[in-house]
Design an enzyme around this catalytic site. Structure first.
Site, PDB file in Angstrom:
ATOM      1  N   ASP A   1       0.883  -1.162   0.000  1.00  0.00           N
ATOM      2  CA  ASP A   1       0.000   0.000   0.000  1.00  0.00           C
ATOM      3  C   ASP A   1       0.918   1.208   0.000  1.00  0.00           C
ATOM      4  OD1 ASP A   1      -1.661   2.137   0.514  1.00  0.00           O
ATOM      5  OD2 ASP A   1      -2.637   1.252   2.265  1.00  0.00           O
TER       6      ASP A   1
ATOM      7  N   SER B   1       1.033  11.827 -16.188  1.00  0.00           N
ATOM      8  CA  SER B   1      -0.132  11.827 -17.068  1.00  0.00           C
ATOM      9  C   SER B   1      -0.048  13.077 -17.933  1.00  0.00           C
ATOM     10  CB  SER B   1      -1.425  11.863 -16.238  1.00  0.00           C
ATOM     11  OG  SER B   1      -2.561  12.075 -17.053  1.00  0.00           O
TER      12      SER B   1
ATOM     13  N   TYR C   1      -6.862  15.034  -8.949  1.00  0.00           N
ATOM     14  CA  TYR C   1      -5.988  14.128  -9.705  1.00  0.00           C
ATOM     15  C   TYR C   1      -4.973  14.934 -10.508  1.00  0.00           C
ATOM     16  CZ  TYR C   1      -4.576  10.710 -13.257  1.00  0.00           C
ATOM     17  OH  TYR C   1      -3.844   9.894 -14.097  1.00  0.00           O
TER      18      TYR C   1
ATOM     19  N   LYS D   1      -0.801  15.019 -10.162  1.00  0.00           N
ATOM     20  CA  LYS D   1       0.132  14.736 -11.253  1.00  0.00           C
ATOM     21  C   LYS D   1       1.032  15.933 -11.556  1.00  0.00           C
ATOM     22  CE  LYS D   1      -1.169  10.477 -11.914  1.00  0.00           C
ATOM     23  NZ  LYS D   1      -0.252   9.348 -11.631  1.00  0.00           N
TER      24      LYS D   1
END
Length: 277
Positions: free
Chosen positions: A53, A132, A145, A149
């Site tokens: 994890d 990304s 998100y 990134k």
């Protein structure tokens, strides 16, 4: 000697495709999953799996220890594990925001900190951070998100500079729309409050994200790019993985006036007709 590769998040998508592909190319691959695994388990696709994890400091170091007990060294780290949650920033649950940032930004840092001492002692190594296109181009309703990134990109740039004296390289790979099912999984269970002023636009953005992903490139495209990076004598700092249009998006962003580029992104995600649904 075949490189030893550690990849986080190999349960599905890019991680699974990369682990499978690199193992088929003769590399010794270790992948991590969230599910409980007793020590190291041989995957049917030819690589080893262990539990990790990335948001657990102790668990990360224990997982890296298990890999080192079997392989002695780690030549390549691919930070791939990540999560997404689409919601308006005004209404974004802060606990969920912390979770996304913890997994996507601090998670890679935890694994890097666990692996780097060995790489420095070896005098060589390669860290590949999966960011990304969203690490350079913001996605509406996926703002946390996107922020995670963007942050990982900055972290990677700084790390690359810090590691220059030690022979350890840092590379970012920026996937575009890859057919992994991540957007669909993110939308599942994400109940949209119909009373929200953003409800119509969020539904539209989710629909577009899922459609883009379903028509996106196969994950093995990124796996092959990662193989190319590993085999390169002098890899670039960034690689965009996706269609030729996606590879053009980032240079276009820097060429066009900011508001014009923003309008083009908005056109992709918003359909004014959706207001009448």
């Amino acid at each position: 000697m075949a490189p030893v590769v550690l990849i986080t998040g190999v349960s599905s998508g890019i991680g699974l495709a990369t682990a499978t592909y690199l193992a088929s190319r003769g590399m010794e691959v270790f992948g991590t999953v969230m599910e409980p695994v007793d020590g190291l388990l041989r995957h049917p696709d030819g690589f080893w799996v262990t539990t990790m994890d990335v948001s657990d400091d102790v668990g990360v170091r224990e997982a890296v220890g298990r890999v080192l007990s079997a392989a002695i060294r780690i030549d390549v780290l691919v930070n791939n594990a990540g999560i997404s949650h689409m919601a308006p920033l005004e209404e974004f649950d802060l606990a969920e925001a912390r979770r996304v940032l913890d997994v996507n930004t601090l998670g890679p840092l935890r694994v890097i900190q666990a692996v780097l001492p060995l790489m420095r002692e070896q005098g060589r190594g390669l860290i590949i951070n999966t960011t990304s296109i969203a690490g350079q181009i913001a996605i509406p309703f996926d703002g946390v998100y996107t922020a995670s990134k963007f942050a990982l990109e900055g972290l990677s740039e700084a790390l690359s500079l810090e590691l220059r004296p030690f022979g350890v390289g840092v590379v970012m790979i920026e996937p575009g729309d890859i057919n992994t099912g991540m957007s669909s999984r993110s939308a599942q269970g994400n109940v949209i409050d119909a009373r929200s002023p953003y409800a119509t636009y969020l539904k539209q953005a989710q629909r577009v994200a899922i459609e883009n992903e379903r028509s996106g490139s196969p994950p093995v495209l990124i796996a092959k790019k990662i193989e190319q990076i590993i085999n390169s004598r002098c890899p670039a700092l960034r690689y965009v993985g996706g269609t030729w249009i996606e590879r053009l998006m980032i240079p276009i962003k820097h060429l066009l006036p900011s508001r014009l580029f923003e309008a083009l992104v908005a056109m992709r995600y918003f359909d004014r007709r959706s207001e009448r649904e």
